[in-house]
Design an enzyme around this catalytic site. Structure first.
Site, PDB file in Angstrom:
ATOM      1  N   GLU A 189       0.770  -1.278  -0.076  1.00  0.00           N
ATOM      2  CA  GLU A 189       0.075  -0.039   0.196  1.00  0.00           C
ATOM      3  C   GLU A 189       0.825   1.335   0.061  1.00  0.00           C
ATOM      4  O   GLU A 189       1.978   1.076   0.689  1.00  0.00           O
ATOM      5  CB  GLU A 189      -0.837  -0.023   1.229  1.00  0.00           C
ATOM      6  N   GLY A 322       2.899   1.218  11.159  1.00  0.00           N
ATOM      7  CA  GLY A 322       2.694   0.548  12.580  1.00  0.00           C
ATOM      8  C   GLY A 322       2.453  -0.894  12.203  1.00  0.00           C
ATOM      9  O   GLY A 322       2.974  -2.039  12.600  1.00  0.00           O
ATOM     10  N   GLU A 359      -6.226  -3.675  12.737  1.00  0.00           N
ATOM     11  CA  GLU A 359      -5.858  -4.349  11.287  1.00  0.00           C
ATOM     12  C   GLU A 359      -6.910  -5.325  11.373  1.00  0.00           C
ATOM     13  O   GLU A 359      -7.208  -5.721  10.180  1.00  0.00           O
ATOM     14  CB  GLU A 359      -4.375  -5.119  11.511  1.00  0.00           C
TER      15      GLU A 359
HETATM   16 ZN   LIG Z   1      -5.515   1.130   8.995  1.00  0.00          ZN
END
Ligand SMILES: [Zn+2]
Length: 540
Positions: A189, A322, A359
């Site tokens: 991404e 993260g 997530e």
């Molecule tokens: Zn996210």
């Protein structure tokens, strides 16, 4: 994706120095006060539905033509960790709807050595290959026009396992004896899948992935789906993974290295594992607990079973953000997944719980239903942030997670009171324009606005609206307005009109309540800024 640790910590520190401002008042008055300014609308890049036949770059440099649609990638990658290279072969199944002699797709930092197009009647065509580094596109030009229909595009290519923490990259770490080890991981991404394999690298070109990783027999490979078969061929371990659901290229993932997993624990029908480099398994128990709890929570909340066939959470020694919500193979910075629960501070535990829940929330909101284009990135992230709060609050009510979120909201206010702030959503033409969305206005303000809407229409109505949205767009793509439409339908309220002013206007309102000389209550609102406030709009 999840914010980097340092950024979130900075905002927390900022937030603690601020008072909470006007949002609760504004929330109470939401339905009573009309927006002060007309909302702007999202501008879609021209050419979104264009139907080219020459495949040139001139019309839209960021959106590929829509007359060639990939629906399956049979992908075989062979990484060489010692040489930091990889070799790849792929067959992309395509539906071509209009005769053409050019196929355009995305590729960058790859060397493509062969191309062959195969038709259903075994007709075969070779092409000339031209790679354009600035547009990150590959032009395949065929000598004869390709007729509409089903085709298979066969490609062979090579690339480098880079040190840039994007695309297919290598991560190194030292063990307790000081020996350096190398692993390979991916971060795609927003637009870096094209660095690992030639592809239609836009979120609404969803396709099935059938991945094979060919690796050193000492190593272990993880991808988005369960292992379908494993064999030794010519001294290499050949790991074939099951077909994925239809998903966007930015969610594909490949991890290869000396990695160890916790024993699989079934959550409903989903085996769940946490992966680490050797020696770090003792740090997995806390992350495992919130992973199981949040996966159960989301299956219940969304009313849809987890969309993958397994769920792996992997701690990667070198990781840029993260964490990243690759379907079924979520990658984390080590500190966002692994923690010593006996010695950790509350803040460290909360951080792991937040990121894991965030997530997992994306597996449905982001992965099963995906933004059509990168202007929708804010909703993807704001929603996952909102859901992470809900899940962690349900898991540990004694943490009073929503109370603590007030400091995050205050951090968003701190930025949003500046003249230089931006609307939550803005027009995105180039994917890189969306990079500015990975900030406090997306995660913290976006989640605050969603929380406000949830409290306004009611948590059950909100949940049912989210379910309606996910059912309507499962395995496909959607825009921000599609969520408002679903929420509005279930709430029987004009949610799109209500939300547009919050999403497309910068800043936030400061509400003033006064009793005038006639004894009447007068409410007025103005945009809050630290300097030169705008005039109030009275609503007697
Ligand atoms: Zn996210």
């Amino acid at each position: 994706m999840s914010e980097s640790l340092s950024r979130r910590q900075v905002f927390r520190i900022l937030a603690q120095a601020r008072f909470l401002l006007a949002l609760p008042v504004a929330q109470a008055l939401l339905s009573a006060i009309a927006p002060a300014d007309a909302a702007t609308s999202t501008v879609r890049p021209e050419g979104e539905d264009m139907n080219l036949d020459d495949g040139t770059d001139s019309i839209d440099p960021y959106r590929l033509p829509r007359h060639i649609i990939p629906h399956r990638y049979d992908l075989r990658l062979e990484p060489d960790l010692d040489r930091a290279t990889f070799a790849g072969r792929e067959t992309i199944s395509l539906m071509i709807t209009q005769a053409t002699s050019v196929i355009l797709l995305n590729a960058v930092d790859l060397t493509i050595s062969s191309v062959m197009l195969e038709g259903s009647s075994s007709t075969r065509q070779n092409a000339t290959i031209e790679l354009n580094d600035s547009t990150q596109r590959c032009h395949l030009t065929f000598s004869h026009p390709i007729a509409p229909g089903e085709w298979k595009l066969h490609l062979a290519f090579r690339g480098t396992l880079n040190d840039q923490l994007r695309g297919f990259y290598r991560s190194t770490y030292r063990d307790s004896a000081g020996v350096t080890h190398t692993m390979a991981a991916t971060q795609f991404e927003a637009t870096d899948a094209r660095r690992a394999f030639p592809c239609w690298d836009e979120p609404d070109f969803k396709a099935v992935f059938a991945t094979t990783l060919v690796i050193d027999p000492r190593l272990t490979a993880v991808s988005n789906t369960a292992v379908a078969s494993e064999s030794i061929e010519a001294g290499k371990k050949v790991v074939r993974f099951a077909d994925s659901i239809k998903m966007s290229t930015y969610l594909a993932a490949f991890i290869v290295g000396e990695i160890e997993a916790t024993p699989p624990v079934p959550v409903g029908k989903t085996p769940l594992r946490l992966w680490t480099i050797p020696g770090k398994q003792p740090l997995t128990s806390f992350g495992h607990e919130i992973a199981v709890a949040s996966l159960k929570f989301f299956e219940e909340y969304y009313g849809i079973p987890y969309p993958g066939d397994k769920l792996d959470l992997l701690a990667i020694p070198d990781f840029a953000s993260g964490a990243m919500e690759n379907l079924g193979a979520i990658t984390f910075r080590e500190t966002a997944l692994l923690v010593d629960r006996q010695r950790a501070t509350h803040g460290e535990l909360e951080r792991v719980a937040d990121v894991v829940a965030h997530e997992n929330a994306h597996m449905w909101f982001g992965d099963l239903v995906t933004m059509s284009w990168w202007n929708g990135l804010w909703l993807n992230e704001a929603f996952a942030t909102f859901m992470e709060m809900l899940a962690v609050d349900a898991w540990k009510p004694e943490w009073k997670r929503w109370d603590a979120f007030g400091t995050s909201r205050a951090a968003a206010f701190a930025v949003d009171g500046l003249h230089s702030t931006r609307p939550i959503e803005y027009s995105v033409q180039a994917p890189k324009d969306a990079e500015a969305m990975f900030d406090v206005l997306t995660y913290e303000k976006g989640a605050s606005v969603l929380r406000m809407l949830e409290q306004h229409i009611g948590p059950i109505v909100f949940r049912d609206g989210v379910r309606d949205y996910l059912h309507a767009h499962a395995y496909g793509n959607a825009d921000t307005n599609d969520l408002w439409v679903s929420l509005g339908k279930i709430a029987k309220q004009p949610v799109p009109e209500l939300m547009d002013s919050w999403i497309f206007q910068p800043g936030y309102p400061l509400i003033t309540a006064e009793i005038n000389q006639l004894g009447r209550l007068v409410l007025s609102q103005q945009r809050f800024t630290y300097l030169n406030p705008s005039p109030r709009t009275p609503h007697p």
